[in-house]
Motif scaffolding. Structure first.
Motif, PDB file in Angstrom:
ATOM      1  N   LEU A  56       0.518  -1.048  -0.237  1.00  0.00           N
ATOM      2  CA  LEU A  56      -0.099  -0.117   0.328  1.00  0.00           C
ATOM      3  C   LEU A  56       0.729   1.390  -0.107  1.00  0.00           C
ATOM      4  O   LEU A  56       1.092   2.250  -0.257  1.00  0.00           O
ATOM      5  N   LEU A  91     -13.811  16.725   2.716  1.00  0.00           N
ATOM      6  CA  LEU A  91     -14.073  15.391   3.475  1.00  0.00           C
ATOM      7  C   LEU A  91     -13.414  15.339   4.711  1.00  0.00           C
ATOM      8  O   LEU A  91     -13.433  14.547   5.840  1.00  0.00           O
ATOM      9  N   ALA A 235     -17.141  10.855  -5.537  1.00  0.00           N
ATOM     10  CA  ALA A 235     -17.656  11.208  -4.214  1.00  0.00           C
ATOM     11  C   ALA A 235     -19.165  10.462  -4.096  1.00  0.00           C
ATOM     12  O   ALA A 235     -19.196   9.673  -3.108  1.00  0.00           O
ATOM     13  N   ALA A 238     -19.314   6.782  -4.652  1.00  0.00           N
ATOM     14  CA  ALA A 238     -18.474   5.668  -3.004  1.00  0.00           C
ATOM     15  C   ALA A 238     -19.353   5.737  -1.966  1.00  0.00           C
ATOM     16  O   ALA A 238     -19.408   5.360  -1.326  1.00  0.00           O
ATOM     17  N   MET A 242     -20.297   2.159  -1.289  1.00  0.00           N
ATOM     18  CA  MET A 242     -19.418   1.618   0.115  1.00  0.00           C
ATOM     19  C   MET A 242     -19.844   2.489   1.614  1.00  0.00           C
ATOM     20  O   MET A 242     -20.114   1.336   2.435  1.00  0.00           O
ATOM     21  N   VAL A 243     -20.560   3.203   1.341  1.00  0.00           N
ATOM     22  CA  VAL A 243     -21.009   3.397   2.483  1.00  0.00           C
ATOM     23  C   VAL A 243     -22.678   2.129   2.978  1.00  0.00           C
ATOM     24  O   VAL A 243     -22.859   2.334   4.442  1.00  0.00           O
ATOM     25  N   ALA A 246     -21.926  -1.038   4.493  1.00  0.00           N
ATOM     26  CA  ALA A 246     -20.942  -0.849   5.943  1.00  0.00           C
ATOM     27  C   ALA A 246     -22.269  -0.550   6.223  1.00  0.00           C
ATOM     28  O   ALA A 246     -21.945  -0.650   7.925  1.00  0.00           O
ATOM     29  N   PRO A 366      -9.197  -0.573   6.616  1.00  0.00           N
ATOM     30  CA  PRO A 366     -10.303  -0.104   6.503  1.00  0.00           C
ATOM     31  C   PRO A 366     -11.045   0.869   5.865  1.00  0.00           C
ATOM     32  O   PRO A 366     -11.547   0.021   4.216  1.00  0.00           O
ATOM     33  N   TYR A 367      -9.891   1.378   5.660  1.00  0.00           N
ATOM     34  CA  TYR A 367     -10.138   2.237   4.632  1.00  0.00           C
ATOM     35  C   TYR A 367      -8.961   2.655   3.932  1.00  0.00           C
ATOM     36  O   TYR A 367      -8.305   3.855   2.594  1.00  0.00           O
ATOM     37  N   PRO A 371      -0.549   5.840  -0.385  1.00  0.00           N
ATOM     38  CA  PRO A 371      -0.785   6.960  -0.885  1.00  0.00           C
ATOM     39  C   PRO A 371      -2.324   7.365  -2.082  1.00  0.00           C
ATOM     40  O   PRO A 371      -3.403   8.462  -2.405  1.00  0.00           O
ATOM     41  N   THR A 373      -5.160   6.225   0.350  1.00  0.00           N
ATOM     42  CA  THR A 373      -6.138   6.378   0.906  1.00  0.00           C
ATOM     43  C   THR A 373      -7.389   6.657   1.235  1.00  0.00           C
ATOM     44  O   THR A 373      -7.417   7.662   0.534  1.00  0.00           O
ATOM     45  N   CYS A 374      -8.249   5.974   1.362  1.00  0.00           N
ATOM     46  CA  CYS A 374      -9.756   6.683   1.282  1.00  0.00           C
ATOM     47  C   CYS A 374      -9.672   8.183   1.472  1.00  0.00           C
ATOM     48  O   CYS A 374      -9.992   8.202   2.949  1.00  0.00           O
ATOM     49  N   PRO A 375     -10.152   9.445   1.128  1.00  0.00           N
ATOM     50  CA  PRO A 375     -10.516  10.205   1.409  1.00  0.00           C
ATOM     51  C   PRO A 375     -11.723  11.077   2.166  1.00  0.00           C
ATOM     52  O   PRO A 375     -11.883  12.288   3.398  1.00  0.00           O
ATOM     53  N   GLY A 376     -12.473   9.897   2.060  1.00  0.00           N
ATOM     54  CA  GLY A 376     -14.178   9.954   2.101  1.00  0.00           C
ATOM     55  C   GLY A 376     -13.765   9.581   3.822  1.00  0.00           C
ATOM     56  O   GLY A 376     -14.773   9.437   4.413  1.00  0.00           O
ATOM     57  N   LEU A 379     -16.277  11.180   6.750  1.00  0.00           N
ATOM     58  CA  LEU A 379     -17.615  11.028   6.168  1.00  0.00           C
ATOM     59  C   LEU A 379     -17.819  10.523   6.643  1.00  0.00           C
ATOM     60  O   LEU A 379     -19.606   9.654   6.899  1.00  0.00           O
ATOM     61  N   LEU A 384     -21.618   7.055   8.956  1.00  0.00           N
ATOM     62  CA  LEU A 384     -22.107   5.091  10.186  1.00  0.00           C
ATOM     63  C   LEU A 384     -22.518   5.373  11.657  1.00  0.00           C
ATOM     64  O   LEU A 384     -23.255   4.867  11.766  1.00  0.00           O
TER      65      LEU A 384
HETATM   66  C1  HEM Z   1     -17.232   2.980   4.616  1.00  0.00           C
HETATM   67  C2  HEM Z   1     -17.177   3.304   3.731  1.00  0.00           C
HETATM   68  C3  HEM Z   1     -15.862   3.449   2.876  1.00  0.00           C
HETATM   69  C4  HEM Z   1     -15.120   2.796   2.775  1.00  0.00           C
HETATM   70  C5  HEM Z   1     -14.687   1.327   3.685  1.00  0.00           C
HETATM   71  C6  HEM Z   1     -13.664   3.043   2.032  1.00  0.00           C
HETATM   72  C7  HEM Z   1     -12.559   2.523   1.658  1.00  0.00           C
HETATM   73  C8  HEM Z   1     -11.662   3.224   0.863  1.00  0.00           C
HETATM   74  C9  HEM Z   1     -10.491   2.339   0.738  1.00  0.00           C
HETATM   75  C10 HEM Z   1     -10.300   0.514   1.161  1.00  0.00           C
HETATM   76  C11 HEM Z   1      -9.540   3.146  -0.091  1.00  0.00           C
HETATM   77  C12 HEM Z   1      -7.675   2.526  -0.703  1.00  0.00           C
HETATM   78  C13 HEM Z   1      -8.428   1.757  -2.381  1.00  0.00           C
HETATM   79  C14 HEM Z   1      -7.169   1.167  -2.578  1.00  0.00           C
HETATM   80  O1  HEM Z   1      -6.348   0.629  -1.770  1.00  0.00           O
HETATM   81  O2  HEM Z   1      -7.384   0.508  -3.479  1.00  0.00           O
HETATM   82  C15 HEM Z   1     -10.909   3.856  -0.755  1.00  0.00           C
HETATM   83  C16 HEM Z   1     -10.097   5.295  -1.414  1.00  0.00           C
HETATM   84  C17 HEM Z   1     -11.032   6.151  -1.853  1.00  0.00           C
HETATM   85  N1  HEM Z   1     -12.166   6.454  -1.386  1.00  0.00           N
HETATM   86 FE1  HEM Z   1     -12.974   5.099  -0.136  1.00  0.00          FE
HETATM   87  N2  HEM Z   1     -14.085   3.855   1.508  1.00  0.00           N
HETATM   88  C18 HEM Z   1     -15.582   4.779   1.698  1.00  0.00           C
HETATM   89  C19 HEM Z   1     -16.162   5.617   2.178  1.00  0.00           C
HETATM   90  C20 HEM Z   1     -15.689   6.689   1.065  1.00  0.00           C
HETATM   91  C21 HEM Z   1     -16.881   7.692   0.585  1.00  0.00           C
HETATM   92  C22 HEM Z   1     -17.926   8.400   1.291  1.00  0.00           C
HETATM   93  C23 HEM Z   1     -16.278   8.900  -0.591  1.00  0.00           C
HETATM   94  C24 HEM Z   1     -16.133   9.827  -0.880  1.00  0.00           C
HETATM   95  C25 HEM Z   1     -17.029  11.074  -0.339  1.00  0.00           C
HETATM   96  C26 HEM Z   1     -14.720   7.831  -0.745  1.00  0.00           C
HETATM   97  C27 HEM Z   1     -14.213   8.605  -1.722  1.00  0.00           C
HETATM   98  C28 HEM Z   1     -12.626   7.296  -2.382  1.00  0.00           C
HETATM   99  C29 HEM Z   1     -12.272   7.690  -3.562  1.00  0.00           C
HETATM  100  C30 HEM Z   1     -12.033   9.034  -4.518  1.00  0.00           C
HETATM  101  C31 HEM Z   1     -10.861   6.446  -3.748  1.00  0.00           C
HETATM  102  C32 HEM Z   1      -9.250   6.803  -4.314  1.00  0.00           C
HETATM  103  C33 HEM Z   1      -8.616   7.386  -4.066  1.00  0.00           C
HETATM  104  C34 HEM Z   1      -7.700   7.130  -4.091  1.00  0.00           C
HETATM  105  O3  HEM Z   1      -7.617   6.847  -5.270  1.00  0.00           O
HETATM  106  O4  HEM Z   1      -6.514   8.697  -3.997  1.00  0.00           O
HETATM  107  N3  HEM Z   1     -15.180   6.938  -0.306  1.00  0.00           N
HETATM  108  N4  HEM Z   1     -11.877   3.555   0.322  1.00  0.00           N
END
Ligand code: HEM
Length: 430
Positions: A56, A91, A235, A238, A242-243, A246, A366-367, A371, A373-376, A379, A384
């Motif tokens: 990662l 966020l 956004a 996602a 995702m949410v 969850a 979980p996020y 580089p 890492t989930c920006p959301g 939120l 949740l």
């Molecule tokens: C419980 C809810 C969520 C979980 C478990 C989650 C989990 C993740 C994880 C594990 C990644 C990394 C993926 C990787 O490394 O390949 C990721 C990336 C991302 N998430 Fe989330 N996410 C959630 C909610 C959200 C929300 C609410 C948003 C937007 C408002 C969001 C926007 C994004 C975006 C844009 C990326 C890509 C970041 C990048 O590639 O630089 N996510 N998420």
């Protein structure tokens, strides 16, 4: 240098078993072959803290990540640092806390409208609710106008299904084209909202994300109607995809652990007396609820398997990986590994309440991490926590058996619940 071990003796079941129970298959393989092993030709599982961390953190170096959910059209590709920084800031924890009232009102509406008595299929209702909460947070009064398009887009994404997984991304399969056109329609709607706000010279006064981003675009001299729409579509998708799952796991866990649900109900009562007044300080009083959500995401992380491609020769866990090979790391496997979480299979939110007893750094993701890492994250967690607080406060929840699925996200498919009003005394709010 050694290559990762390959299961040859049939002890690890074949592809059929992988499709039936992917997490179980990967856990069994890891138990037998160690932290790095070959799942299929040129596809490696990397488990364990060190290997997962390396993959990662080194994304963008020896490891490449798949493209985002959608590719940006050419005219929107140029990145602007100041607007991007603002996008991340909107966020962040503090910003989400300041606007948590919007999210709490959404969670209270979800609880208010939940059918009482009979059985309810929970996932669609929860997914709609969290998508609406995120839409209000992002678009304020314009959210309703965009939600219809968002629902259609997510419905079409659901039709892509496993059939397409082996087709390269550039193949213009009909289902993919339908999704792309729908994404363009949704972006066009957001662009119309942007244009309207520009026309009336009011970028948004209610503190919604769109208003803040439009102000950042104005400062940078970037056209917001070109720059913002496609990024905000991602956004929104996602936020639901995702949410939603969850929130399903959170509600399933409330049903499974009635003692915890009761504790959360008591904790939530004073905080949620006026949902629109919930702010960062109020959220920080929901400590038990926060621990409950963390524990739910530990055992049931929706984004359970993160793929990467090796782009330069690299060693992981003493094994050599070659460019072009694929690698998978899994928050699910890490979170259930007894090396990092004592009694890893036990649902125990208490483990999060003693700051001195937290997990080893990097073992809870979980996020994601690094580089990408989930920006959301803030939120999502806030949504949740508020869903858990409102549902536990309002109802005693029972559930029927469910079938977890892992295609796309890890989710509690078929979650059906029965809600009975909880007796909290008069004037308990929410
Ligand atoms: C419980 C809810 C969520 C979980 C478990 C989650 C989990 C993740 C994880 C594990 C990644 C990394 C993926 C990787 O490394 O390949 C990721 C990336 C991302 N998430 Fe989330 N996410 C959630 C909610 C959200 C929300 C609410 C948003 C937007 C408002 C969001 C926007 C994004 C975006 C844009 C990326 C890509 C970041 C990048 O590639 O630089 N996510 N998420």
């Amino acid at each position: 240098m050694k290559r990762p071990p390959v299961p040859r003796d049939g002890v690890i079941p074949g592809v059929g078993a992988y499709e039936t129970d992917r997490p179980g298959f990967l856990m069994a393989g890891t138990a037998r072959f160690g932290d790095v092993w070959q799942v299929a030709p040129h596809v490696h599982m990397v488990a364990g803290l060190d290997g997962t961390r390396q993959v990662l953190r080194r994304t963008g170096q020896e490891f490449g990540a798949p493209r985002g959910t959608f590719t940006l059209p050419r005219r929107a590709r140029r990145e602007d640092e100041a607007v991007e920084a603002m996008r991340i800031r909107t966020l962040r924890h503090g910003r989400v806390g300041r606007n948590a009232g919007v999210l709490a009102v959404g969670a209270a509406e979800l609880a208010d409208s939940w059918p009482v008595g009979g059985e309810t299929e929970a996932l669609p209702r929860l997914a709609d609710a969290v998508a609406e909460m995120a839409a209000r947070y992002h678009f304020g009064p314009d959210a309703d106008e965009l939600l219809h398009a968002e629902r259609e887009l997510v419905r079409l994404r659901g039709t892509i299904g496993p059939r397409y997984v082996h087709l390269p991304g550039w193949v213009p399969a009909p289902a993919r084209l339908r999704v792309r056109h729908c994404q363009q329609r949704m972006a066009a709607r957001i662009a119309r909202v942007v244009d309207r706000r520009v026309e009336v010279a009011a970028f948004g006064t209610g503190g919604d994300v769109l208003g803040e981003l439009m102000r950042a675009c104005a400062r940078s001299g970037v056209n917001p109607a070109v720059y913002l729409p496609f990024r905000l579509v991602t956004a929104m998708v996602a936020a639901r995809e995702m949410v939603g799952p969850a929130a399903g796991w959170v509600v399933a866990a409330l049903a499974e652990h009635p003692r915890w649900a009761e504790r959360i109900a008591v904790e939530a009562a004073p905080v949620l007396a006026r949902p629109d007044a919930v702010d960062g300080a109020a959220l920080s009083r929901l400590m038990l609820t926060d621990a409950f959500v963390r524990e739910t995401l530990r055992l049931y992380p929706p984004n359970w398997l993160l793929p990467r491609t090796v782009v330069a020769p690299v060693q992981v866990g003493g094994y050599e990986l070659h460019p072009g090979e694929r690698v998978m790391v899994s928050p699910y496997l890490l979170h259930r590994d007894p090396r990092y979480f004592p009694e890893a299979a036990v649902f125990d939110p208490d483990r999060w309440l003693d700051p001195a007893a937290g997990p080893e750094k990097g073992a809870y993701l979980p996020y994601g991490a690094g580089p990408r890492t989930c920006p959301g994250a803030s939120l999502a967690t806030t949504e949740l926590v508020l869903v858990a607080a409102c549902m536990a406060h309002r109802y005693v929840i029972r559930r029927h058996p469910l079938t977890p699925t892992t295609w796309g996200t890890f989710r509690p498919t078929g979650l059906r619940v029965q809600c009975r009003p909880r007796d909290m005394g008069v004037g308990a709010g929410c």
